[in-house]
Structures are given as structure tokens and as C-alpha cells.
Design an enzyme around this catalytic site. Structure first.
Site, PDB file in Angstrom:
ATOM      1  N   PHE A  91      73.472 -15.739  75.642  1.00  0.00           N
ATOM      2  CA  PHE A  91      73.378 -15.507  74.197  1.00  0.00           C
ATOM      3  C   PHE A  91      71.961 -15.205  73.747  1.00  0.00           C
ATOM      4  O   PHE A  91      71.710 -14.944  72.599  1.00  0.00           O
ATOM      5  CB  PHE A  91      73.891 -16.719  73.435  1.00  0.00           C
ATOM      6  CG  PHE A  91      75.304 -17.065  73.820  1.00  0.00           C
ATOM      7  CD1 PHE A  91      76.367 -16.388  73.240  1.00  0.00           C
ATOM      8  CD2 PHE A  91      75.566 -18.044  74.770  1.00  0.00           C
ATOM      9  CE1 PHE A  91      77.667 -16.692  73.600  1.00  0.00           C
ATOM     10  CE2 PHE A  91      76.855 -18.344  75.119  1.00  0.00           C
ATOM     11  CZ  PHE A  91      77.913 -17.666  74.546  1.00  0.00           C
ATOM     12  N   GLY A  92      71.016 -15.346  74.652  1.00  0.00           N
ATOM     13  CA  GLY A  92      69.634 -15.104  74.260  1.00  0.00           C
ATOM     14  C   GLY A  92      68.721 -16.104  74.932  1.00  0.00           C
ATOM     15  O   GLY A  92      69.150 -16.867  75.808  1.00  0.00           O
ATOM     16  N   VAL A  97      66.056 -19.311  75.457  1.00  0.00           N
ATOM     17  CA  VAL A  97      65.992 -20.717  75.068  1.00  0.00           C
ATOM     18  C   VAL A  97      64.534 -21.156  75.097  1.00  0.00           C
ATOM     19  O   VAL A  97      63.825 -20.917  76.074  1.00  0.00           O
ATOM     20  CB  VAL A  97      66.823 -21.601  76.027  1.00  0.00           C
ATOM     21  CG1 VAL A  97      66.871 -23.030  75.512  1.00  0.00           C
ATOM     22  CG2 VAL A  97      68.224 -21.048  76.192  1.00  0.00           C
ATOM     23  N   ASP A 129      83.361 -21.118  79.491  1.00  0.00           N
ATOM     24  CA  ASP A 129      82.279 -20.641  80.355  1.00  0.00           C
ATOM     25  C   ASP A 129      81.636 -21.801  81.097  1.00  0.00           C
ATOM     26  O   ASP A 129      80.420 -21.951  81.117  1.00  0.00           O
ATOM     27  CB  ASP A 129      81.237 -19.876  79.523  1.00  0.00           C
ATOM     28  CG  ASP A 129      80.269 -19.100  80.403  1.00  0.00           C
ATOM     29  OD1 ASP A 129      80.568 -18.914  81.601  1.00  0.00           O
ATOM     30  OD2 ASP A 129      79.199 -18.707  79.901  1.00  0.00           O
TER      31      ASP A 129
END
Ligand SMILES: *[C@@H]1O[C@H](CO)[C@@H](O)[C@H](O)[C@H]1NC(C)=O
Ligand SMILES: *[C@@H]1O[C@H](CO)[C@@H](O)[C@H](O)[C@H]1NC(C)=O
Ligand SMILES: *[C@@H]1O[C@H](CO)[C@@H](O)[C@H](O)[C@H]1NC(C)=O
Ligand SMILES: *[C@@H]1O[C@H](CO)[C@@H](O)[C@H](O)[C@H]1NC(C)=O
Ligand SMILES: *[C@@H]1O[C@H](CO)[C@@H](O)[C@H](O)[C@H]1NC(C)=O
Ligand SMILES: *[C@@H]1O[C@H](CO)[C@@H](O)[C@H](O)[C@H]1NC(C)=O
Ligand SMILES: *[C@@H]1O[C@H](CO)[C@@H](O)[C@H](O)[C@H]1NC(C)=O
Ligand SMILES: *[C@@H]1O[C@H](CO)[C@@H](O)[C@H](O)[C@H]1NC(C)=O
Ligand SMILES: *[C@@H]1O[C@H](CO)[C@@H](O)[C@H](O)[C@H]1NC(C)=O
Ligand SMILES: *[C@@H]1O[C@H](CO)[C@@H](O)[C@H](O)[C@H]1NC(C)=O
Length: 879
Positions: free
Chosen positions: A585-586, A588, A698
Site C-alpha cells: 500500500f505504500g 512505512v 493477505d
């Protein structure tokens, strides 16, 4: 004048035979109901049954949320499993256990401490032990290898007890075990309800025994610890060898084995005398003498004696009965002497000398400091949890006075439970709205919440605090109107109200006027002003809405608990300084909140968020999902510039790093089992504890994070639903999930349900056991781990399944069991896969299988440690 009572078995039995039958039944009916046995520091969810006593010990982790678990360095030498772990408390002055009990029932409470140089400092600490608001004992060690135990008899008035370890500046407190046993209410009665009994000595007299033998459960149904004692100038009387050891019991139930021997003076005309020294002249003691005639007397023989203490008559003439327990006790405490001498002298026409089988002495401790009123305790606990107050708020809030929670003040008068009168949480980094629990602190006079980041309105419920004299909510981000009830009270000067209206909290004529800490003073036309204020407030609010349509998300009256602004995110992450990971998602980032909590900030790439609405509702939903095996979501940011999720930071990274990345620190077998249980627990909660259930979609090792104690917590749950996993979607065609872990059925149909998570979990188990990637590369070809592992399993070669890095250090039984579980999870037919709650139960069984195998190697050294715990230090002298 001393008073005594003699406790005898009620003579309802028609014959001795009947009596014997009854006892037989009693002995068989012994069980551990009423026992709470905690092995402190033992890994979460582990339990075992002690080899010698059969007592079932469980981990203490559900009873305390602070402290760290430490394993003794020489633990393989300890054969008593109880000593293997300690819980140590390096931070915080007072750390407390909270243990549920039945109020009004009498308990024996025992705390044990075995230092064993667990911290390699070779310096045992000294610290205090509290029960609730009262000091129980000071724990100190005269010898490095001694087991120190503190024991008391106590009747709780609440339905829980709080056992606290207090750092007094002489080293880090720690604890090995806590044991609670229910006693008969009618035994060990003290004159004052405010006092408790501390064990001073408890001995079975046995002049012929060689060492200090210990007797406890199952010999003692109450699991008291008895030690054999060899008085001088006395000889032993024992039950004849053909005696079956049965005894007609009284309420005190002294163990039959202890009662089967008695001491009697060598000089038949001399008295039997025992004495002890008081720690202090003002100390008060209760004495219990247990008798049983072990010899069958002839018709022309009698045994009768009088009992005195320091020359004062206590009871007599006493004639112990054959094979029956009788107890002589003091009903008022003994006090005022430096030394107490118990003397048993034969009466004139007794043909036999006196005897004594067992003795107990207890010291009285004043426990008159009552605990804080229950409603106040509940309210302040809720406040603590809601704001995550980062202070050492442990144990009773108000007592003892010295350890009153920082920021509180209480009314403490006489025997009434203390009440909280003042709460000061100023400059404490509070985020969110003003908690409604505050209104439950009904005696509150001072409330200071200034200099925090509180948002939302100043709530009406504060009006319920009728005793409130001072209210300071300045320097916050509050919005809306000050409740008119509070304004009224500040105008009549019954309340000193400090607010600031820079952020839109309307109190005075102009909400825009910049002035902080405005103590409001009564005005003549109070009502007119109030009406004016209210209408003005509405007007400003409406205008605000109209003029700033595209920034309604910010600064509006919509409650946005745990919502962070872009600027705050910049501060927290120090301008996105440290990247600690990269997910679907991007990126961290590492961050630190104002209250020093370490966090991981997951910045969602713009393409991964489907829409603002779903993001917010999804994040708010996840905020309320709490479980110890799920990563807590602390907050989120949903501004135009950035969308981000803020999680608690996990010190030990993720499972993928530990298993599959080159790593010197190999995960041990039992660590892997514990991680499997933790992860199953978290997933079970998502599936069965949440309504509606949350499907992870997931699950994989990089989504299983490890905290500082290597406890596993599942991450990234629930976000697959409204966030598109853009990276993984390039690789596989499924909407979410990671290649190798995703159920083939999802790839086929695109639908997801719980059983798809079960499949992924099965793969995770295989990765955990084998230490191999889900996709194994052999001969330049990518093959699924199942294609590799199933043939080996089918050939029965478990050694080649398990990770070679473990070098054979694993339990074969547990390994087979876990393989079986994993196989059931990956069944091609989804319906056949078990539910997570069944998998969890099976894994726990697997864990205990492993415990049993690992810990009961040798039992030789038990006595060595137990014998050190005797009362050799107490001043019992015999003549
Ligand atoms: C203790 O009791 C409380 C209230 O009855 C309950 O919420 C809590 O879960 C219990 N704790 C344990 C460890 O059983
Ligand atoms: C002990 O006394 C309490 C209160 O009087 C009562 O509720 C409880 O049932 C008693 N327990 C036993 C074992 O007698
Ligand atoms: C500690 O106890 C052990 C076992 O009883 C004993 O051998 C040792 O001498 C003691 N040490 C000290 C310093 O008293
Ligand atoms: C035995 O005890 C009696 C009474 O205390 C005493 O008078 C007597 O001397 C004792 N005998 C011996 C041999 O010590
Ligand atoms: C009791 O009687 C037995 C014989 O039955 C005798 O040997 C013994 O001396 C007597 N004891 C006393 C104290 O009289
Ligand atoms: C033992 O106690 C009884 C009952 O109080 C008394 O009559 C008797 O004198 C006492 N005997 C001795 C030896 O003290
Ligand atoms: C002494 O013995 C006689 C008979 O054996 C008995 O009646 C009397 O009560 C006894 N006296 C005492 C003080 O025990
Ligand atoms: C707490 O309240 C008492 C009176 O109830 C007062 O004497 C004392 O100063 C207060 N302590 C603090 C720290 O405010
Ligand atoms: C709260 O504590 C701060 C300092 O921590 C102090 O300045 C303030 O006066 C206190 N407020 C009250 C109401 O006692
Ligand atoms: C307000 O709180 C911050 C930290 O939260 C602190 O640094 C600052 O000194 C506080 N200001 C006042 C006036 O207490």
C-alpha cells in the site's frame, strides 16, 4: 486474659468405620478448585502441571500488562519448572497484578521469589510487596540461592485483588510465582476484620527426621507448606507401621502425613516446651497447636496435659484422641512480649508425657487502608485506557498515600474508601475527545486537561460534576459551545473555568478573540449574554460551513477521534525521515508520538485508496478492533495531502525477516510454536470475535509482526477490503493476496471467505516449520512449497521437513502435530478446512506437548531448592 477454643471433629459418626470411609472419600475428592496458580514470566498461553505436586500452573500474562519475562540462565539445572522464568519490572515504580477472586471468601495467598541471578548482576534486589493499598512485605534475600516466599491469609472485600511490586530504589523488582488457595471461612479467624495473618512458622514436629522435608499439596488439601522440625531433647512417636495413615480431620485439615508423627520429651516428667522470638514487642501473634494421638493407649495409661504460654494458662487438661486431629488456638492475639514460650505439662494423674504433632504461628498485619471506591477506580481506568496515559498508573489509584497516582488527589478519611477529588492531566499529550468517564468521578473538585490536543466539544456531561471548583481546558483544539450550565456556575463564581477560544470554543462575545485562560466572572445580565452567545455560536458555525466547503474535514464539529493532521504526521515522522518498510500500500515510516510512544506510519500511495469515504469508515472500524495478537491502530490521517495509518511500532520486525532473511538469530522451535499460536489467536479473533467477521485476505509472514517479547501480532488486516493492493495486483490477478499464500480457489473465482485465510495460514505454518519460502526455487524453476513438502511428509521423513537451521532441536511429536494441522488447512476442498478456533486449540495442544517433553528431564535437584526455603531463619528454639 487469653481465650482459646478447641476445634474437634464433630462426633456425628456412628462408628470409627464410618469415619474412615468418609475420610477416604474426602481424600479422593481433593481437587484444585479454588486454586489459582501463576508461573510468572511463563510465555503467554503456556500451562503445565508440576511434576511433584500435580498443580496446574498457567502464565501470568493475562493478569498483568507490564513487566518483562526473563528466563534463568542456568534453567536447565532447575528441575522445578516454576523457577525457570521470572517477570521482572525494570520500569515504573509500582507494577500490579490484578487477579479475580470471590469476595468474602478466605484465601491463602503466596508469592514466591527465586533470584537465581537471572539478570547476571549477582546482586539480589530488595523491594516491597503490596496487596491493594497496603504494604504486605519487604522482599530481601540473605542468600542468592534462597527461594523467598511471602504468605498471608486474607479475605478480599472486592472481587479482585491487586498484588503490586514496588521499586524502593534498591534494585529491580521481580517475581517467580503467585498462588491463591481458598480456605474454610471458619478457620484462621482474626478478631479484627481489618487485619490479615502473615505466616510466621508452620512446622510438623518430627525429632527423627534428618532434613527439613516439605509437605504441601496433595498431602495438604489447602496447599500450605509444612516443614519437618527436629526439636532437641525430644523423641519421636510415630503411628505404627501398619497404620494406613488415615486421620479423622477437623476444619483445619492438617495433612495426615504431618500428623502421623509427634514429639514428646525424653524426660517423661519434664514439660514439652517450644518458644519463638517476636520481631517486635508490639507484634501480635495467633497460635495454632495440632494434636493427634498416634499410639493406641492401654487401659491403664492416660495422657493429659495443660497448655500455658509464658506461664499463663491457655487450655487443659488436653487429651489428644487416637487418630483424630484436634486444634487448640488462641482467639485473641498474643502481644507485649519479646519471646513466647509454649509449655505443655503433664497433669498429676497422667501416666504419659505430653505430645505435640504440629504448630502454626501467624503474625497479624494491619490492613486498614481501604481501597479506592470502586466506581472511581473503574472511571479512572477507562480514562487511562482511552487516552493511553503514559504514566505509571498501576495498582490502587489513591493508596498507599506515597504511591498515589501522579496527577490525582484523593479524599482519605477514616475507614471510608478514598474518593478521587482532583485529576490533573495537563501537558500529557492527550488526543481525542473529552472522555465521558470523567463525569463518573462524581467527587471531582479539580480538573485540569490543559495543554493537550483534545478536540471536539466541551461536553454537557461535565455539568454532572457537582463538586467541581476548577476546570481548566485551555490550550487544546476544542470546538463548539461551552455548555451553559458550566457558564452559569462560573458566573456565580462556584466554578473557576479556564478555556481558550482560539480554536473555536465559544465562550465570550467574540469567538475569534485571541485570549487564553479567561477566568469567567459573573456579569449582571448573565442570561441575556448566554442567549446571545448561543445564537452567535450557531451563526459562526454555519458561516464556517458555508465558507469553507472543501475543508469541512478539518476543524469541523464532526468528532474525529484519533484523526491526525498532515502537520502532525510530519512531526511524528520527523518529515518522513526513516523508512522501515515497504508494503503493497505504500511506504512505512518510523515515528514517535508526543507521549514518546513509538509508531509505524503507513503512508498509503494515492492509487491504493479507493475513495475518501471508504478510507475513513474503514479506518474508524479498525480503530475499534483490539486484540493482543493484532497490531493496534493508533490513528489515521485523511487529509488531501496524505492518507496514512498509524500503528504501534513493533520492536522485533516481522516474521519474514526472522525466518527467510539471512539472520544470525535463528528462531527457536518453541518460539515458532508460540508465534503460530499467537497468529492463530489473532486470526481467530478476526474471524470469530468480530461482527461482522473480518477476512484478512493477505496473510503472510511479513504481515506477522513481533513485539519486544517476541509475541506475534497480525498486521494489515481488514484493509484489503477498500484499499486496492496495487503492487501485488501486477503479479497476480486476484484482488488481494500474495503469490504463494493466496488460496488457488480465490484466483479461480475471485470470491473470498474465512477459509481462504485458513489456507494462507496453512502455508504460513509450513514456512514456519521448514524455514523456506512459500515459493521454493529449485533448478531454476519456481515451485510451490506444497509441491516440495508434501512428498517428504508422505515419505514420513519429518527430520527433513523441519528447518535444518534448528539443528534437530525440536520435538518430533509437536512437529508431526503441527504438520497435520497445516495439512488440514491447505485441503483443496475449502469445506474440509477447519475453522480457526479449532486450529487454535490444536496448536495450543501442540505447544503443551512440546512443554512436557522439554521440561521434565530430571527431577533430582528439586529438594535442593526446596530445602533452602525452610524456616531456619526464624527463632524457634526447643528445650
Ligand atoms: C475479571 O473479572 C472482570 C469483570 O468481571 C472481567 O472483565 C475480566 O475479564 C476478568 N479477568 C480475568 C483474567 O478473568
Ligand atoms: C465464606 O463466607 C462468605 C461470606 O460470608 C460466603 O459468601 C462464602 O460462601 C463462604 N465460603 C465458604 C466456603 O463457606
Ligand atoms: C546459601 O545457601 C547455600 C545452601 O544452603 C549454602 O551452601 C551457602 O553457604 C549459603 N550462602 C551464604 C552466603 O550464606
Ligand atoms: C526430668 O524433669 C524433671 C522436671 O522438670 C526434673 O526435675 C528432673 O531433674 C529431670 N530429670 C533429668 C534426668 O533431667
Ligand atoms: C499397665 O499394664 C501393663 C500390663 O497390662 C503393665 O505392664 C504396665 O506396667 C502398666 N502400666 C502402668 C503405668 O501401670
Ligand atoms: C491443669 O489444669 C486444670 C484445669 O484448670 C487444673 O485444675 C490443674 O491444676 C492444672 N494442672 C497442672 C499440673 O497445672
Ligand atoms: C485423675 O484421674 C481420675 C481417675 O483416673 C479422674 O477421675 C480425675 O478426673 C483425674 N484428674 C484430673 C485432674 O485429670
Ligand atoms: C490533596 O488534597 C489535600 C486535601 O484533601 C491537600 O491537603 C493536599 O495539599 C492535596 N495535594 C495536592 C498534591 O494537591
Ligand atoms: C496541574 O499540573 C501542572 C503541572 O504539572 C500545574 O502547573 C497545575 O497547576 C496543576 N493543576 C491543578 C489544578 O492543580
Ligand atoms: C505543553 O506541553 C508540552 C508537551 O506536551 C510541553 O513541552 C510544554 O512545556 C507544555 N507547556 C506548558 C505551558 O506547560
Amino acid at each position: 486474659m487469653m481465650q482459646t477454643i478447641m476445634i474437634r471433629m464433630s462426633l456425628h459418626f456412628l462408628s470409627a468405620l464410618l469415619g474412615v470411609l468418609t475420610i477416604l472419600v474426602l481424600i479422593q475428592a481433593q481437587d484444585q478448585s479454588g486454586f489459582i496458580s501463576l508461573d510468572c514470566g511463563l510465555p503467554e498461553d503456556v500451562s503445565y502441571s508440576a511434576l511433584k505436586t500435580g498443580i496446574n500452573y498457567i502464565s501470568d500474562s493475562k493478569f498483568i500488562d507490564t513487566g518483562v519475562s526473563k528466563r534463568l540462565g542456568n534453567s536447565e539445572k532447575l528441575s522445578e519448572k516454576l523457577l525457570e522464568y521470572v517477570r521482572s519490572f525494570p520500569s515504573g515504580v509500582r507494577n500490579c497484578y490484578r487477579i479475580n477472586v470471590t469476595s468474602g471468601t478466605k484465601y491463602l495467598i503466596r508469592a514466591s521469589f527465586y533470584y537465581g541471578n537471572y539478570d547476571n548482576l549477582n546482586q539480589p534486589p530488595q523491594f516491597d510487596l503490596h496487596l491493594g493499598a497496603n504494604l504486605w512485605d519487604t522482599v530481601k534475600f540473605t542468600n542468592l540461592s534462597v527461594i523467598k516466599t511471602s504468605e498471608m491469609i486474607y479475605t478480599p472485600s472486592l472481587d479482585y485483588i491487586q498484588l503490586c511490586l514496588v521499586n524502593t530504589g534498591k534494585g529491580t523488582p521481580f517475581i517467580s510465582a503467585i498462588e491463591l488457595r481458598t480456605l474454610n471461612n471458619d478457620t484462621y479467624v482474626t478478631r479484627s476484620a481489618e487485619s490479615v495473618l502473615l505466616e510466621f512458622l508452620r512446622l510438623g514436629l518430627s525429632p527423627n527426621s534428618i532434613t527439613n522435608l516439605e509437605y504441601r499439596y496433595k498431602d495438604d488439601v489447602y496447599d500450605r507448606l509444612w516443614f519437618t522440625f527436629q526439636p532437641h531433647a525430644m523423641k519421636q512417636l510415630s503411628a505404627s507401621p501398619n497404620n494406613d495413615g488415615l486421620l479423622l480431620e477437623n476444619n483445619y485439615k492438617p495433612p495426615a502425613i504431618v500428623m502421623s508423627t509427634a514429639a514428646t520429651p525424653v524426660n517423661v516428667s519434664a514439660p514439652l516446651e517450644l518458644e519463638w522470638e517476636a520481631d517486635n514487642v508490639n507484634d501480635q501473634y495467633y497460635l495454632y497447636l495440632h494434636f493427634n494421638e498416634v499410639e493406641e493407649l492401654a487401659a491403664n495409661e492416660t495422657r493429659a496435659f495443660n497448655i500455658t504460654i509464658n506461664g499463663e494458662f491457655l487450655y487443659g487438661p488436653m487429651t489428644p484422641r487416637y487418630r483424630s486431629a484436634d486444634t487448640i488456638l488462641t482467639t485473641t492475639p498474643l502481644t507485649g512480649a519479646a519471646r513466647y514460650q509454649v509449655s505443655l505439662s503433664k497433669t498429676k494423674n497422667s501416666t504419659l508425657p505430653p505430645i505435640l504433632n504440629a504448630i502454626e504461628v501467624y503474625k497479624v498485619k494491619d490492613f486498614s487502608q481501604s481501597e479506592t471506591q470502586q466506581d472511581d477506580v473503574d472511571a479512572i481506568k477507562n480514562i487511562k485506557n482511552a487516552y493511553g496515559v503514559a504514566r505509571n498508573w498501576q495498582g490502587d489509584p489513591c493508596g498507599p498515600l506515597k504511591y498515589m497516582w501522579e496527577g490525582l488527589n484523593c479524599s482519605i478519611d477514616g475507614y471510608d474508601p478514598p474518593r478521587i477529588t482532583s485529576l490533573n492531566l495537563s501537558s500529557s499529550g492527550l488526543i481525542g475527545q473529552i472522555e465521558s468517564s470523567i463525569s463518573k468521578l462524581t467527587m471531582l473538585q479539580y480538573l485540569d486537561l490543559s495543554n493537550n490536543s483534545l478536540n471536539g466539544p466541551l461536553p454537557d456531561f461535565l455539568i454532572q460534576l457537582h463538586s467541581l471548583k476548577v476546570l481548566n481546558v485551555g490550550k487544546n483544539k476544542l470546538t463548539g459551545l461551552v455548555p451553559s450550565g458550566l457558564l452559569e456556575r462560573s458566573k456565580t463564581k462556584s466554578l473557576s473555568l479556564s478555556v481558550d477560544d482560539t480554536s473555536g470554543l465559544c465562550t465570550t462575545k467574540s469567538c475569534r478573540k485571541k485570549s487564553s485562560h479567561v477566568p469567567l466572572i459573573a456579569s449582571i445580565s448573565a442570561i441575556i449574554v448566554a442567549i446571545l452567545l448561543i445564537s452567535l455560536g450557531f451563526w459562526i458555525f454555519r458561516r464556517h460551513k458555508v465558507t469553507s466547503t472543501n475543508s469541512t474535514k478539518r476543524g469541523s464539529l464532526i468528532p474525529k477521534q484519533h484523526a491526525f493532521s498532515y502537520t502532525e504526521i510530519l512531526n511524528i515522522t520527523d518529515n518522513f525521515k526513516t523508512i522501515i518498510g515497504e508494503g503493497g500500500f505504500g511506504e512505512v515510516y518510523f515515528g514517535t508520538l508526543q507521549n514518546q510512544t513509538q509508531v509505524a506510519v503507513k503512508r498509503l500511495s494515492p492509487s491504493s485508496v479507493q475513495g475518501y469515504k471508504e478510507f475513513q469508515s474503514e479506518a474508524q472500524l479498525l480503530m475499534i478492533v483490539h486484540h493482543r495478537n493484532l497490531i493496534p491502530l493508533i490513528g489515521y490521517c485523511d487529509e488531501d495531502e496524505i492518507k496514512a495509518l498509524i500503528y504501534k511500532y513493533m520492536a522485533n520486525g516481522n516474521l519474514h525477516q526472522h525466518l527467510l532473511v539471512e539472520n544470525t538469530n535463528i528462531l527457536k522451535w518453541n518460539e515458532r510454536l508460540n508465534i503460530a499460536v499467537d497468529a492463530a489467536n489473532g486470526l481467530d479473533y478476526l474471524h470469530n470475535g468480530c461482527k461482522p467477521p473480518i477476512i484478512h485476505r493477505d496473510l503472510k509472514p511479513s504481515n506477522i509482526l513481533l513485539d519486544e517479547n517476541m509475541h506475534a501480532k497480525i498486521a494489515d488486516f481488514g484493509i484489503s477490503r477498500s484499499f486496492v493492493n496495487d503492487i501485488d495486483s501486477h503479479i497476480s490477478t486476484c484482488p488481494a493476496g500474495t503469490f504463494g499464500y493466496v488460496d488457488p480457489e480465490v484466483q479461480r473465482t475471485g470470491n473470498t471467505n474465512k477459509k481462504n485465510d485458513v489456507y494462507s495460514f496453512g502455508i504460513v505454518l509450513f514456512v514456519l516449520i521448514t524455514g523456506r519460502q512459500a515459493i521454493v526455487r529449485t533448478g531454476g524453476e519456481n515451485i510451490n512449497i506444497l509441491e516440495w513438502v508434501i512428498p517428504i511428509i508422505e515419505s514420513g521423513d519429518i527430520q527433513n521437513v523441519v528447518d535444518p537451521k534448528l539443528e534437530g532441536e525440536f520435538s518430533i511429536n509437536a512437529a508431526w502435530k503441527i504438520v497435520e494441522i497445516a495439512m488440514s488447512c491447505i485441503s483443496p476442498n475449502a469445506v474440509e478446512r477447519p475453522d480457526m478456533n479449532l486450529i487454535l486449540a490444536e496448536l495450543k495442544e501442540c505447544l503443551s506437548l512440546d512443554m512436557v517433553q522439554r521440561n521434565y528431564g530430571n527431577a533430582g535437584a528439586i529438594d535442593e531448592f526446596v530445602s533452602l526455603a525452610t524456616v531456619s531463619e526464624t527463632a524457634l528454639l526447643a528445650r
